[in-house]
Design an enzyme around this catalytic site. Structure first.
Site, PDB file in Angstrom:
ATOM      1  CB  CYS A 184      -0.920  -0.009   1.207  1.00 20.58           C
ATOM      2  SG  CYS A 184      -2.035   1.409   1.260  1.00 20.58           S
ATOM      3  N   GLY A 192      -8.877  -6.915  -8.203  1.00 20.95           N
ATOM      4  CA  GLY A 192      -9.368  -5.949  -7.246  1.00 20.95           C
ATOM      5  C   GLY A 192     -10.585  -5.221  -7.759  1.00 20.95           C
ATOM      6  NE  ARG A 193      -9.517   0.911  -6.868  1.00 17.87           N
ATOM      7  CZ  ARG A 193      -8.782   0.488  -5.843  1.00 17.87           C
ATOM      8  NH1 ARG A 193      -8.117  -0.643  -5.935  1.00 17.87           N
ATOM      9  NH2 ARG A 193      -8.718   1.199  -4.729  1.00 17.87           N
ATOM     10  N   GLY A 199      -4.076  -4.429 -12.640  1.00 21.20           N
ATOM     11  CA  GLY A 199      -4.549  -4.131 -13.987  1.00 21.20           C
ATOM     12  C   GLY A 199      -5.237  -5.268 -14.706  1.00 21.20           C
TER      13      GLY A 199
END
Length: 332
Positions: free
Chosen positions: A98, A231-232, A211
């Site tokens: 992070c 993730g997103r 990505g």
């Protein structure tokens, strides 16, 4: 647990601050029974001094689920691990990726890639108090580091410390000059560097992140690594998760059924509301369920706006569903 941890790591949903809370994970588990799920990052200090049930509690249905810790004090991390392990998590993961300012000021996250010996000491301290597998999530490097030499040095220290697996975000983190949001997109992706590390560390499981937006891309990466973390893409397009069990794990499964998922979440919401949880704390994770369908905008509005109203209950989920059905019927 639906399957063994090593198999579950083939596909995982990344730990994401403010997103992968227990309600999000329950929702994701309604879509995939096999993927490995992660908590948000929880700092070791918060676990020791904060409300433990709120920070670490989860439903057994979420398994397999890993807890991600943030910290750099080996003794504090060991104490936090004792607490977290008692909740029954399948894996303990240490965040070394992070890039936020808040994380740097606390001397944990990506800045620790400059201190592999300290991270190794943390890993050993965590392993010393639990039999639960301990893993690390990192970047390929930070700032001006040479990603060939420095990543190998960092990874070797993790192997020596006894990590069970390594998760690698295939971007550098620029701690000086880029915001956390910019660090998710601006540093170039370098998948081949992660592939080389995976080959070098074999048979240690190496999981790639960064990505990756489609299951087709996941399949392509799995030729070179043990597992893939989304993730997103998984959060914003949750229906993607409904294909994971069949397409990634090869398990038999039925096509995605929105009504069935809403029924599961309505039952869950009904139980959670009795504990003081607000409906929008659950529905905020579900806004992408109708992506690409006529009426998706109205579906999102109902789940986001009506769910915030005083006294909102599970019926809001069915209001959203009915609004979607009406839009699709009108267009037919």
């Amino acid at each position: 647990m639906s399957l063994d941890l090593a198999t579950a790591r083939r596909f995982s949903v990344a730990p994401m601050m403010d997103w992968t809370d227990r309600h999000c994970r329950f929702f994701h588990r309604a879509l995939t029974s096999r993927a490995l799920l992660f908590t948000e990052m929880v700092t070791s200090a918060a676990i020791i001094h904060g409300p433990r049930e709120r920070l670490l509690g989860f439903d057994a249905v979420e398994q397999p689920v890993a807890v991600q810790l943030g910290g750099s004090d080996p003794k504090e991390l060991a104490e936090a691990t004792r607490v977290a392990a008692a909740f029954g998590y399948a894996e303990i993961n240490l965040n070394v990726g992070c890039p936020s300012d808040r994380v740097q000021s606390g001397r944990f996250g990506a800045c620790l890639m400059a201190e592999p010996e300290l991270v190794a000491e943390c890993v050993r301290a965590i392993r010393g108090v639990t039999d639960v597998p301990v893993t690390v999530k990192c970047r390929i490097g930070i700032d001006d580091q040479d990603t060939e030499e420095s990543l190998d040095r960092f990874a070797d220290a993790m192997v020596e410390a006894g990590v069970a697996a390594l998760y690698v975000h295939a971007r550098k983190a620029w701690l000086k000059g880029l915001s956390p949001k910019e660090n998710r997109t601006i540093p170039p992706l370098d998948y081949p560097r992660v592939y080389r590390l995976a080959q070098r560390l074999a048979p240690l499981p190496l999981l790639i992140n960064g990505g990756i937006e489609t299951l087709e891309a996941v399949q392509a990466h799995l030729v070179n690594v043990s597992g893939v973390m989304l993730g997103r893409a998984a959060y914003h397009d949750p229906v993607l998760l409904s294909r994971v069990d069949t397409e990634i794990f090869g398990a038999p499964g039925a096509p995605f059924d929105l009504k069935s998922v809403l029924a599961t979440m309505a039952d869950y919401a009904e139980t959670q509301l009795t504990t003081g949880v607000r409906l929008n704390n659950i529905t905020r994770h579900m806004l992408g369920l109708a992506n690409g369908r006529r009426g998706a905008r109205t579906f999102r509005q109902v789940l986001s706006v009506d769910a915030c109203k005083r006294g909102a209950g599970p019926e809001v989920l069915w209001q959203a569903y009915n609004a979607l059905e009406q839009h699709e019927s009108a267009a037919a």
